[in-house]
Scaffold this active site. Sequence first.
Site, PDB file in Angstrom:
ATOM      1  N   HIS A 134      -2.956 -33.559   2.103  1.00 57.68           N
ATOM      2  CA  HIS A 134      -3.726 -32.347   1.850  1.00 57.68           C
ATOM      3  C   HIS A 134      -3.329 -31.234   2.816  1.00 57.68           C
ATOM      4  O   HIS A 134      -2.643 -31.467   3.809  1.00 57.68           O
ATOM      5  CB  HIS A 134      -5.227 -32.618   1.994  1.00 57.68           C
ATOM      6  CG  HIS A 134      -5.829 -33.328   0.826  1.00 57.68           C
ATOM      7  ND1 HIS A 134      -5.743 -34.693   0.665  1.00 57.68           N
ATOM      8  CD2 HIS A 134      -6.517 -32.864  -0.250  1.00 57.68           C
ATOM      9  CE1 HIS A 134      -6.363 -35.040  -0.450  1.00 57.68           C
ATOM     10  NE2 HIS A 134      -6.841 -33.953  -1.024  1.00 57.68           N
ATOM     11  N   LYS A 138      -8.418 -29.055   5.479  1.00 50.51           N
ATOM     12  CA  LYS A 138      -9.380 -30.023   4.947  1.00 50.51           C
ATOM     13  C   LYS A 138     -10.151 -30.669   6.089  1.00 50.51           C
ATOM     14  O   LYS A 138      -9.564 -31.084   7.097  1.00 50.51           O
ATOM     15  CB  LYS A 138      -8.662 -31.086   4.117  1.00 50.51           C
ATOM     16  CG  LYS A 138      -9.604 -32.049   3.407  1.00 50.51           C
ATOM     17  CD  LYS A 138      -8.848 -32.917   2.413  1.00 50.51           C
ATOM     18  CE  LYS A 138      -9.763 -33.933   1.759  1.00 50.51           C
ATOM     19  NZ  LYS A 138     -10.899 -33.285   1.049  1.00 50.51           N
TER      20      LYS A 138
END
Length: 248
Positions: A134, A138
């Site tokens: 990601h 995040k």
Amino acid sequence: MAIKVGVLGAKGRVGQTIVAAVNDTDDLELVAEVDHDDDLSLLVDSGAEVVVDFTTPNAVMGNLEFCINNGISAVVGTTGFDEDRLAQVRSWCASNEGVGVLIAPNFAISAVLTMVFARQAARFFESAEVIELHHPNKLDAPSGTAIHTAQGIAEARREAGMAAQPDATEQALDGSRGADVDGIPVHAVRMSGMVAHEAVIFGTQGQTLTIKQDSYDRNSFAPGVLVGIRNIAQHPGLTVGLEHYLDL
């Protein structure tokens, strides 16, 4: 009659995507855009029937308590749910019959199918590991999607009566074998240029299988969210995972 929709976290990146997606439909009506500085009473005043929540783990439980107690169903993409939080949501739903809550670790159809396919494949392979990648902003690691994937694999292995995975590692740096989720190693990568990606790697004698999914932008979440909005009235109570709303 169009379904009246409110969006919580409407000014966030995903929230803006959902606002645009709802506005682009003929059967949904956006009646409230609520962000962290706004009062939740806007949802009641606007007559919202379904709320989409893409906020923060710190805010989502208060949002859900308000919505459920006011008879508003919720489609939730916010992360941070553990068993205690899910139990609390079930309790609120039990006191407000007819209200539906859909909590999904991922609304991208490709990610949902990855989780389903991984569970189907699990009983055929000795080993399984999950890698999620990601963007560096995040907040949680590993991702809810990766945890949900690993839990599904582990459950399928238990149902098949499989033994623990082979792993002779005796010496390892902290974290080098990833997080242990029900016996399934899960590895988290945070890197600039990434959005949301997952690979599930299976292995057995003489062969491997990799199931891989990529979300290149946040528009990938919109079709799944719209499925949730349109079908939540047929699913009272708490549902965890978009796969339960799909004809799979």
